[in-house]
Enzyme design. Structure first.
Site, PDB file in Angstrom:
ATOM      1  N   ASN A 114       0.873  -1.171   0.000  1.00 13.00           N
ATOM      2  CA  ASN A 114       0.000   0.000   0.000  1.00 13.00           C
ATOM      3  C   ASN A 114       0.910   1.221   0.000  1.00 13.00           C
ATOM      4  O   ASN A 114       1.485   1.563   1.021  1.00 13.00           O
ATOM      5  CB  ASN A 114      -0.908  -0.007   1.240  1.00 13.00           C
ATOM      6  CG  ASN A 114      -1.747   1.256   1.338  1.00 13.00           C
ATOM      7  OD1 ASN A 114      -1.778   2.061   0.411  1.00 13.00           O
ATOM      8  ND2 ASN A 114      -2.429   1.424   2.465  1.00 13.00           N
ATOM      9  N   TRP A 115       1.022   1.828  -1.164  1.00 15.19           N
ATOM     10  CA  TRP A 115       1.957   2.960  -1.278  1.00 15.19           C
ATOM     11  C   TRP A 115       1.398   4.239  -0.672  1.00 15.19           C
ATOM     12  O   TRP A 115       2.109   5.244  -0.578  1.00 15.19           O
ATOM     13  CB  TRP A 115       2.318   3.190  -2.752  1.00 15.19           C
ATOM     14  CG  TRP A 115       3.277   2.176  -3.295  1.00 15.19           C
ATOM     15  CD1 TRP A 115       3.925   1.194  -2.591  1.00 15.19           C
ATOM     16  CD2 TRP A 115       3.705   2.052  -4.657  1.00 15.19           C
ATOM     17  NE1 TRP A 115       4.732   0.466  -3.434  1.00 15.19           N
ATOM     18  CE2 TRP A 115       4.619   0.969  -4.709  1.00 15.19           C
ATOM     19  CE3 TRP A 115       3.418   2.735  -5.830  1.00 15.19           C
ATOM     20  CZ2 TRP A 115       5.235   0.573  -5.891  1.00 15.19           C
ATOM     21  CZ3 TRP A 115       4.027   2.335  -7.008  1.00 15.19           C
ATOM     22  CH2 TRP A 115       4.938   1.265  -7.039  1.00 15.19           C
ATOM     23  N   LYS A 116       0.116   4.238  -0.319  1.00 12.78           N
ATOM     24  CA  LYS A 116      -0.508   5.439   0.239  1.00 12.78           C
ATOM     25  C   LYS A 116      -0.251   6.630  -0.708  1.00 12.78           C
ATOM     26  O   LYS A 116      -0.218   6.438  -1.917  1.00 12.78           O
ATOM     27  CB  LYS A 116      -0.005   5.683   1.667  1.00 12.78           C
ATOM     28  CG  LYS A 116      -0.181   4.422   2.536  1.00 12.78           C
ATOM     29  CD  LYS A 116       0.045   4.637   3.989  1.00 12.78           C
ATOM     30  CE  LYS A 116      -0.152   3.327   4.738  1.00 12.78           C
ATOM     31  NZ  LYS A 116      -0.016   3.446   6.176  1.00 12.78           N
ATOM     32  N   HIS A 166      -9.527   1.482   5.011  1.00 12.70           N
ATOM     33  CA  HIS A 166      -8.240   1.658   5.699  1.00 12.70           C
ATOM     34  C   HIS A 166      -8.434   2.620   6.868  1.00 12.70           C
ATOM     35  O   HIS A 166      -9.203   3.582   6.769  1.00 12.70           O
ATOM     36  CB  HIS A 166      -7.194   2.197   4.721  1.00 12.70           C
ATOM     37  CG  HIS A 166      -5.809   2.130   5.268  1.00 12.70           C
ATOM     38  ND1 HIS A 166      -5.338   3.039   6.193  1.00 12.70           N
ATOM     39  CD2 HIS A 166      -4.808   1.241   5.079  1.00 12.70           C
ATOM     40  CE1 HIS A 166      -4.096   2.721   6.525  1.00 12.70           C
ATOM     41  NE2 HIS A 166      -3.757   1.629   5.858  1.00 12.70           N
ATOM     42  N   GLU A 217      -6.739   4.988   7.880  1.00 13.43           N
ATOM     43  CA  GLU A 217      -6.487   6.398   7.547  1.00 13.43           C
ATOM     44  C   GLU A 217      -7.705   7.033   6.897  1.00 13.43           C
ATOM     45  O   GLU A 217      -7.984   8.211   7.097  1.00 13.43           O
ATOM     46  CB  GLU A 217      -5.241   6.498   6.656  1.00 13.43           C
ATOM     47  CG  GLU A 217      -3.972   6.251   7.464  1.00 13.43           C
ATOM     48  CD  GLU A 217      -2.819   5.647   6.677  1.00 13.43           C
ATOM     49  OE1 GLU A 217      -2.857   5.652   5.434  1.00 13.43           O
ATOM     50  OE2 GLU A 217      -1.877   5.139   7.327  1.00 13.43           O
ATOM     51  N   GLU A 244      -5.213  -4.591  10.726  1.00 15.29           N
ATOM     52  CA  GLU A 244      -4.206  -3.543  10.888  1.00 15.29           C
ATOM     53  C   GLU A 244      -4.470  -2.793  12.188  1.00 15.29           C
ATOM     54  O   GLU A 244      -5.247  -1.831  12.208  1.00 15.29           O
ATOM     55  CB  GLU A 244      -4.273  -2.554   9.714  1.00 15.29           C
ATOM     56  CG  GLU A 244      -3.964  -3.166   8.368  1.00 15.29           C
ATOM     57  CD  GLU A 244      -3.393  -2.131   7.403  1.00 15.29           C
ATOM     58  OE1 GLU A 244      -2.291  -2.386   6.894  1.00 15.29           O
ATOM     59  OE2 GLU A 244      -4.011  -1.088   7.176  1.00 15.29           O
ATOM     60  N   GLY A 277       2.684   2.645  10.794  1.00 17.78           N
ATOM     61  CA  GLY A 277       3.638   3.736  10.639  1.00 17.78           C
ATOM     62  C   GLY A 277       4.359   4.111  11.922  1.00 17.78           C
ATOM     63  O   GLY A 277       4.974   5.170  11.995  1.00 17.78           O
ATOM     64  N   SER A 317       3.625  -1.752  10.336  1.00 18.78           N
ATOM     65  CA  SER A 317       5.073  -1.805  10.513  1.00 18.78           C
ATOM     66  C   SER A 317       5.690  -3.158  10.141  1.00 18.78           C
ATOM     67  O   SER A 317       6.586  -3.655  10.825  1.00 18.78           O
ATOM     68  CB  SER A 317       5.450  -1.412  11.944  1.00 18.78           C
ATOM     69  OG  SER A 317       5.022  -0.095  12.219  1.00 18.78           O
ATOM     70  N   GLY A 359       3.034  -0.875   4.238  1.00 14.15           N
ATOM     71  CA  GLY A 359       3.105   0.534   3.875  1.00 14.15           C
ATOM     72  C   GLY A 359       4.543   0.952   3.596  1.00 14.15           C
ATOM     73  O   GLY A 359       5.107   0.666   2.542  1.00 14.15           O
ATOM     74  N   GLY A 360       5.164   1.587   4.578  1.00 14.34           N
ATOM     75  CA  GLY A 360       6.500   2.165   4.407  1.00 14.34           C
ATOM     76  C   GLY A 360       7.523   1.233   3.769  1.00 14.34           C
ATOM     77  O   GLY A 360       8.266   1.646   2.870  1.00 14.34           O
TER      78      GLY A 360
HETATM   79  P1  13P Z   1       3.163   0.738   7.624  1.00 12.95           P
HETATM   80  O1  13P Z   1       3.665  -0.560   7.049  1.00 12.95           O
HETATM   81  O2  13P Z   1       3.872   1.926   7.085  1.00 12.95           O
HETATM   82  O3  13P Z   1       3.079   0.677   9.114  1.00 12.95           O
HETATM   83  O4  13P Z   1       1.653   0.905   7.089  1.00 12.95           O
HETATM   84  C1  13P Z   1       0.785  -0.156   7.235  1.00 12.95           C
HETATM   85  C2  13P Z   1      -0.454   0.121   6.484  1.00 12.95           C
HETATM   86  O5  13P Z   1      -1.221   0.982   6.849  1.00 12.95           O
HETATM   87  C3  13P Z   1      -0.695  -0.652   5.267  1.00 12.95           C
HETATM   88  O6  13P Z   1      -1.986  -0.437   4.789  1.00 12.95           O
END
Ligand code: 13P
Length: 248
Positions: free
Chosen positions: A9-11, A95, A97, A164, A170, A209, A230-231
């Site tokens: 998930n590149w956000k 999600h 977010e 999640e 994050g 994470s 994500g990251g």
């Molecule tokens: P991180 O891997 O950056 O913690 O993000 C997780 C996430 O929200 C994937 O959708």
């Protein structure tokens, strides 16, 4: 056997050229991986390019969101029809977010899931508790509510569930394998109560994470079928290592 599902998930990251760059170094490294669903969810502006570049590859394209109407006067929104049209197989829905910054409710999440399925797009339904909810002993209540409302009047076909925990997103604070397994087992049990033997079939992936360093210990857990990253998915090298997790 549930096939592992590892998704990036590149956000709100990467331009079109950054997307091309990632894909050109990523593809050769994973082309021999045949036993994992490898998924990339770029931002909307990169979706078409990613879909074209990945057309004949073993990598699946997903969107990070989708709207619940097929077409019409909904400025700024993208429909399941449009996603299916470019070969997008999944949409991430609900999600944390989006729930947090865009006020998405369980009802909206449910409408999006139904619309996606109608339009031939699978859903990666995200659920998970906040730190306050965990500390108050409400984790299972939150998961139950998000599953029951998110999947209200629909089935589990083409659904992947992403657990999640919000406190792990994050923050560098990953759930321990024990915490992840406990939550995943609960989710599977809940799906089982609602949908009978589908509990054993639905893939439940972990997000929060995930890194090359912790993926192996998470994937050992009986009910962890993959990851939503994500990251650590933004660098090809790091996401390659996650996709090639160690099978013990
Ligand atoms: P991180 O891997 O950056 O913690 O993000 C997780 C996430 O929200 C994937 O959708």
């Amino acid at each position: 056997m549930r096939r592992p599902f590892i998704a990036a998930n590149w956000k709100m990251n990467k331009t079109v050229s950054g997307t091309r760059e990632f894909i050109s170094s990523f593809i050769p490294e994973v082309k021999d991986v045949t036993d994992v669903d490898i998924v990339i969810a770029p931002p909307f502006t990169s979706l078409v390019v990613a879909a074209e570049e990945l057309k004949n590859s073993n990598v699946i394209i997903a969107a990070q969101d989708v709207f619940y109407e097929e077409k019409g006067a909904y400025t700024g929104e993208v429909s399941p029809l449009m996603l299916a049209d470019i070969g997008c197989r999944y949409a991430i829905i609900g999600h944390s977010e989006r729930r947090q910054y865009f006020d998405e409710t369980d009802e909206i999440v449910n409408r999006k899931i139904k619309a996606a399925k109608r339009g031939g797009v699978g859903a990666i339904l995200c659920i998970g508790e906040s730190l306050e909810e965990r500390e108050a002993g409400k984790t299972f209540d939150v998961l139950e509510r998000e599953i029951d409302k998110g999947l209200f009047e629909t089935d589990t076909g083409d659904i992947v569930i992403a657990y999640e925990p919000i406190w792990a997103i994050g923050t560098g604070k990953t759930a321990t394998p024990e915490q992840a397994q406990e939550a995943h087992a609960y989710i599977r049990e809940r799906i089982g109560v609602k949908y009978g033997n589908k509990g054993d079939e639905v893939r439940i992936i972990y997000g929060g994470s995930v890194t090359p360093e912790n993926i192996d210990s998470l994937m050992v857990c009986k009910d962890v079928d993959g990851a939503l990253v994500g990251g650590a998915s933004l660098k090809a090298e790091s996401f390659v290592r996650i996709v090639k997790f160690n099978r013990f």
